[in-house]
Design a protein around this motif. Structure first.
Motif: not given
Lengths: 66, 345
Positions: B160, B163, B167, B209-210, B213-214, B217, B220, B226
């Motif tokens: 991750n 990503f 980001l 924002l992404l 969100a990533t 996850i 989690r 979350w």
């Protein structure tokens, strides 16, 4: 308002879907599928933004014809 | 097609392929039991990840490290399969009330797989019949080759980094370009700079924002929730709210020059507010964060990032930046057309 609602929906729905999906699957093979999920969210988010740009161009095309 | 658009796409393709196909180093996923008393015999079941216990059976050895240089070697090792062994240790006396022993499993194929603080040993008597040995550090080594590091809990989600983390870095780079163009607008009052500034800021907001969100996850499946009250999460959320207000501000002003001036000024404020939120507060003393690299030491140095991760992480940042720049230029061109049309009317 509608747009931002849609944006939030696009980002949240996959998360909710994954929460429902089998925890065993997302945790299998060293949790690799949670990385896939993150990549999918990233892709969908960028697609959503490009789709909004597309709508902007469409609006200009329609205005041009008038 | 400009070269940098192609470069961005190629870099991202490389990142997705290498980011998913390069294997992790062999590691130890789980041991059981996780606590024992000193001066006792311990039968430990060890579960490996990407290990070759069966194939490397001939050279297999296991060590429990009790202090900085001493440890105890497993007297017997029963191999169940490639990823599962049972080892018996005669744990001697320890100096302090307890010791968190690191486990090393070594063989010719995997080299050394280790688990820090694998077992908590509680003190049980001072005298011992069991002898301690020097850990053979010269024999222990990491498996060479292009492999990502194995970390317990993180496991494969270490990918991750390419990503989620990339980001945020790309977002920051895009915001700097947006800020520069905002300055240029205020200096020259040329509307092209407003189109550029808003386009770069908008794609940066999408990236941010992404990033949230990533990260959610990732949290989690590693931290088990979350969202936490972790300082970086909340500060990042606040700075994203400040930037979402930027988008709302632009949408709510119809006059082109007024909108350009207002949003350029606001973006200066938003950027200035983001610096302490993202870069100062998480690094202040006494701040506890689950994120790596807080409390003074940067995440990109030290042991959180190793060179194999960097070989994919830096291309990911550059690729995401160039891809964002591509989308921003498309929006700039649309905005410019809008402006030209409004001039015609």
């Amino acid at each position: 308002m509608k747009k931002s609602f849609l944006l939030i929906l696009t980002l949240i729905i996959p998360i909710l879907l994954m929460a429902q999906a089998s925890q065993d699957f997302l945790r299998s093979t060293g949790k690799i599928y949670s990385v896939v999920a993150a990549l999918v969210i990233m892709f969908l988010g960028i697609v959503f933004y490009v789709w909004r740009l597309d709508k902007k161009v469409k609006q200009m095309e329609d205005d041009w014809d008038d | 097609m400009s070269w940098w658009k192609l470069l961005g796409v190629l870099l991202l393709t490389y990142v997705i392929i290498a980011g998913f196909t390069v294997p992790l180093k062999p590691g130890i996923a789980l041991v059981s039991p996780q606590s024992t008393a000193s001066n006792s015999t311990l039968k430990l079941s060890i579960e490996g990840y990407n290990t070759h216990f069966e194939s490397g059976k001939q050279s297999l050895e296991a060590w429990l490290r009790l202090d900085s240089i001493h440890g105890v070697q497993a007297s017997t090792i029963t191999v169940k399969n490639e990823n599962l062994i049972e080892a018996t240790f005669a744990v001697g006396s320890i100096e302090n009330e307890f010791a968190d022993a690191t486990l090393y499993v070594n063989n010719n194929i995997d080299k050394t797989a280790f688990l820090p603080s694998a077992i908590r040993i509680t003190k049980n008597g001072d005298e011992s019949n069991f002898s301690k040995q020097l850990i053979p550090f010269d024999r222990l080594s990491s498996k060479p080759g292009f492999l990502f590091p194995y970390r317990e809990i993180l496991n494969e989600t270490i990918r991750n980094t390419f990503f989620h983390v990339a980001l945020w870095m790309a977002m920051f780079a895009l915001l700097i370009v947006g800020l520069y163009n905002g300055f240029q607008y205020l200096r020259t009052k040329d509307i092209i700079y407003d189109s550029r500034a808003s386009s770069f800021n908008m794609i940066a907001i999408v990236y941010g924002l992404l990033g949230l969100a990533t990260g959610s996850i990732w949290a989690r499946y590693t931290w088990g929730t979350w969202w936490t009250t972790d300082i970086k999460l909340n500060m990042a959320a606040i700075s994203m709210l400040i930037y979402v207000a930027y988008a709302i501000l632009r949408a709510s002003v119809d006059d082109i020059d007024k909108r350009a001036r207002l949003s350029a000024l606001y973006s200066l404020f938003a950027f200035a507010a983001m610096i302490p939120l993202l870069f100062v507060f998480p690094r202040m003393a006494n701040v506890i964060s689950l994120h790596p690299g807080n409390g003074g030491n940067p995440a990109l140095g030290g042991e959180d990032m190793d060179n194999t991760l960097r070989m994919v992480f830096y291309p990911a940042v550059i690729g995401l930046f160039l891809f964002g720049r591509w989308i921003a230029t498309i929006r700039t061109r649309i905005e410019t057309l809008f402006y030209k049309k409004s001039q015609l009317e």
